[in-house]
Enzyme design. Structure first.
Site, PDB file in Angstrom:
ATOM      1  N   TYR A  54       0.841  -1.196   0.000  1.00 37.43           N
ATOM      2  CA  TYR A  54       0.000   0.000   0.000  1.00 37.43           C
ATOM      3  C   TYR A  54       0.879   1.249   0.000  1.00 37.43           C
ATOM      4  O   TYR A  54       1.564   1.547   0.980  1.00 37.43           O
ATOM      5  CB  TYR A  54      -0.915   0.026   1.219  1.00 37.43           C
ATOM      6  CG  TYR A  54      -1.894  -1.130   1.335  1.00 37.43           C
ATOM      7  CD1 TYR A  54      -2.188  -1.940   0.243  1.00 37.43           C
ATOM      8  CD2 TYR A  54      -2.524  -1.413   2.544  1.00 37.43           C
ATOM      9  CE1 TYR A  54      -3.080  -2.993   0.352  1.00 37.43           C
ATOM     10  CE2 TYR A  54      -3.420  -2.470   2.657  1.00 37.43           C
ATOM     11  CZ  TYR A  54      -3.693  -3.256   1.553  1.00 37.43           C
ATOM     12  OH  TYR A  54      -4.572  -4.305   1.681  1.00 37.43           O
ATOM     13  N   SER A 201     -13.440  -4.289   2.202  1.00 36.02           N
ATOM     14  CA  SER A 201     -14.453  -3.622   1.375  1.00 36.02           C
ATOM     15  C   SER A 201     -15.868  -4.057   1.721  1.00 36.02           C
ATOM     16  O   SER A 201     -16.681  -4.349   0.833  1.00 36.02           O
ATOM     17  CB  SER A 201     -14.185  -3.867  -0.116  1.00 36.02           C
ATOM     18  OG  SER A 201     -12.985  -3.262  -0.519  1.00 36.02           O
ATOM     19  N   PRO A 202     -16.230  -4.096   3.019  1.00 30.09           N
ATOM     20  CA  PRO A 202     -17.594  -4.495   3.384  1.00 30.09           C
ATOM     21  C   PRO A 202     -18.636  -3.467   2.945  1.00 30.09           C
ATOM     22  O   PRO A 202     -19.828  -3.769   2.955  1.00 30.09           O
ATOM     23  CB  PRO A 202     -17.526  -4.596   4.918  1.00 30.09           C
ATOM     24  CG  PRO A 202     -16.453  -3.623   5.303  1.00 30.09           C
ATOM     25  CD  PRO A 202     -15.429  -3.743   4.208  1.00 30.09           C
ATOM     26  N   GLY A 204     -18.694  -2.273  -0.086  1.00 25.57           N
ATOM     27  CA  GLY A 204     -18.722  -2.289  -1.547  1.00 25.57           C
ATOM     28  C   GLY A 204     -17.890  -1.174  -2.127  1.00 25.57           C
ATOM     29  O   GLY A 204     -18.314  -0.494  -3.063  1.00 25.57           O
ATOM     30  N   ARG A 205     -16.689  -0.987  -1.557  1.00 23.07           N
ATOM     31  CA  ARG A 205     -15.785   0.101  -1.955  1.00 23.07           C
ATOM     32  C   ARG A 205     -16.477   1.459  -1.875  1.00 23.07           C
ATOM     33  O   ARG A 205     -16.229   2.351  -2.685  1.00 23.07           O
ATOM     34  CB  ARG A 205     -15.218  -0.169  -3.358  1.00 23.07           C
ATOM     35  CG  ARG A 205     -14.471  -1.502  -3.435  1.00 23.07           C
ATOM     36  CD  ARG A 205     -13.863  -1.761  -4.783  1.00 23.07           C
ATOM     37  NE  ARG A 205     -13.301  -3.115  -4.840  1.00 23.07           N
ATOM     38  CZ  ARG A 205     -12.057  -3.441  -4.485  1.00 23.07           C
ATOM     39  NH1 ARG A 205     -11.252  -2.502  -4.041  1.00 23.07           N
ATOM     40  NH2 ARG A 205     -11.631  -4.678  -4.573  1.00 23.07           N
ATOM     41  N   PHE A 207     -19.659   2.143  -2.300  1.00 28.53           N
ATOM     42  CA  PHE A 207     -20.883   2.319  -3.082  1.00 28.53           C
ATOM     43  C   PHE A 207     -22.131   2.076  -2.256  1.00 28.53           C
ATOM     44  O   PHE A 207     -23.153   2.769  -2.434  1.00 28.53           O
ATOM     45  CB  PHE A 207     -20.873   1.389  -4.297  1.00 28.53           C
ATOM     46  CG  PHE A 207     -21.919   1.721  -5.321  1.00 28.53           C
ATOM     47  CD1 PHE A 207     -21.646   2.606  -6.348  1.00 28.53           C
ATOM     48  CD2 PHE A 207     -23.187   1.158  -5.256  1.00 28.53           C
ATOM     49  CE1 PHE A 207     -22.619   2.929  -7.283  1.00 28.53           C
ATOM     50  CE2 PHE A 207     -24.164   1.466  -6.187  1.00 28.53           C
ATOM     51  CZ  PHE A 207     -23.878   2.356  -7.208  1.00 28.53           C
ATOM     52  N   GLY A 210     -24.226   4.810  -0.340  1.00 26.04           N
ATOM     53  CA  GLY A 210     -25.087   5.753  -1.040  1.00 26.04           C
ATOM     54  C   GLY A 210     -24.493   7.141  -1.154  1.00 26.04           C
ATOM     55  O   GLY A 210     -25.174   8.068  -1.612  1.00 26.04           O
TER      56      GLY A 210
END
Length: 317
Positions: A54, A201-202, A204-205, A207, A210
Site C-alpha cells: 500500500y 471492502s464491506p 462495496g468500496r 458504493f 449511497g
C-alpha cells in the site's frame, strides 16, 4: 468493543482498513489519516490492517507512527507477497521464501515494531509452491517476528494446503452485500479448520453507503477502473444502494452501518467469525462504521439484504 477469535488470535470485532490512506482511492492527508487511526484505537477498533504494497511502504510507515506509544493496545496486520521493488513501475506477485523473509524485516522497520501480530500472504503466486511460501512464514513465527499467519483471496483447497504446513488464523477476502464469493470459495474450509474470515471492502468500496457518485470520482481513484463503477453499471446498481438505504432509514441508521451489520451477521450462518475491516481516512466515517456493531438486523432485514447480490451489475474486477 467486543473481541472475537480469529483462530488463536483475539481481535476487535471490527477493524480498520488503512489502504486508502496511501493509495487507490485518490488523495489522502497524513495528519487526517493519523488522527483517524488514533481515534479508532480510542473507540476500541484495535485491529489495524495494512500491507507493504500500500503506497509502496508508505502505509506501514503511517500506521507505525500513528500507533507509536500505543503498540501494546493494537493488533497489527500486514501482508507480504507483492513486490514493488522491481523498478518496472508496478507491483508483481512474489511468494519466493527469500522475498517473504526480507519483506517481513522491511515491514517491521517501517512499522517500528519487533513483531507482526497477523502476517498475511497477500496473493498466491502460481510460480511458487504454496507450501514453500507458508514454510518461510512459519520460520518467521519461530523467530518471533510474527505471531499468527493469514492468507488473502484464497480457495478452500489453498487454505487446507497452507494450514497443513502451519495453522492459519484468518483468511482475508473481499466480502459484502454485493460480493459474496467467499461463501462458495473458502467459507466451508474456514469453518472446518477454525479459521476466521476478515472482510475487506464491506461497504462495496463505498458504493453501498449511497454517498459515492461514480461519475465524479477523482482521476487517480482506482474505482474508475472497476466494472461496477462504470456509468451504465453504477446507474443500475443504484437500486441496490437504494434498497440498503430504505432499511437504514426505517432503523434510523446509515446505509453503511446496515452494510457492515449484515457482514458481521453472516458469522453465525457461515459458522466462523467474520470481522469487517471497513477502510476510511476520515474520523467522521470511522465513527459511523464503528457504531454499526450496535445495529440489529431482523430475519426479514437479512432476507431482503441477502437478495441484493443477484441484482448487482458488473463483474468484481
Amino acid at each position: 468493543m467486543k473481541q472475537v477469535q480469529l483462530g488463536g488470535l483475539t481481535v476487535s470485532a471490527q477493524g480498520l482498513g488503512c489502504m486508502g490512506m496511501s493509495s487507490v482511492y485518490g488523495d489522502a492527508d497524513w495528519d487526517e489519516s493519523t488522527a483517524t487511526i488514533r481515534r479508532a484505537v480510542d473507540l476500541g477498533v484495535t485491529h489495524i490492517d495494512t500491507a507493504n504494497a500500500y503506497g509502496q511502504g508508505h502505509n506501514e510507515v503511517l500506521v507505525g507512527r500513528a500507533v507509536a506509544g500505543r503498540r501494546d493496545h493494537v493488533t497489527l496486520a500486514t501482508k507480504a507477497g507483492m513486490d514493488f521493488t522491481t523498478a518496472r513501475g508496478k507491483v508483481v506477485i512474489n511468494n519466493h521464501p527469500d522475498h517473504i523473509k526480507a519483506a517481513a524485516d522491511a515491514s517491521l522497520l517501517r512499522l517500528g515494531t519487533d513483531h507482526i501480530d497477523l502476517y498475511y500472504l497477500h496473493r498466491v503466486d502460481p510460480e511458487v509452491p504454496l507450501e514453500e511460501s507458508i514454510g518461510a512464514m512459519a520460520d518467521l513465527v519461530t523467530e518471533g517476528k510474527v505471531r499468527h499467519l493469514g492468507l488473502s483471496e484464497v480457495t478452500g483447497e489453498q487454505l487446507r494446503t497452507a494450514h497443513a504446513v502451519h495453522p492459519i488464523a484468518a483468511v482475508q477476502s473481499e466480502y459484502s452485500l454485493w460480493t459474496r464469493d467467499p461463501e462458495t470459495t473458502v467459507a466451508d474450509a474456514a469453518r472446518e479448520l477454525g479459521v476466521g474470515l476478515v472482510a475487506y471492502s464491506p461497504l462495496g468500496r463505498g458504493f453501498l453507503t449511497g454517498t459515492v457518485d461514480a461519475s465524479s470520482l477523482a482521476a487517480n481513484d482506482g474505482r474508475r477502473r472497476l466494472a461496477r463503477f462504470t456509468e451504465e453499471a453504477a446507474t443500475a446498481n443504484q437500486a441496490v444502494a437504494e434498497a440498503v438505504r430504505k432499511i437504514a432509514e426505517v432503523k434510523g441508521v446509515t446505509a453503511g452501518q446496515i452494510a457492515i451489520a449484515w457482514v458481521v451477521a453472516q458469522g453465525e450462518r457461515l459458522g466462523t467469525p467474520v470481522v469487517p475491516i471497513p477502510g476510511t481516512k476520515r474520523v467522521k466515517w470511522l465513527e459511523q462504521n464503528a457504531a454499526a456493531l450496535d445495529v440489529e438486523l431482523t430475519p426479514d432485514d437479512l432476507a431482503a439484504l441477502d437478495a441484493l447480490a443477484a441484482q448487482v451489475v458488473g463483474a468484481r474486477y
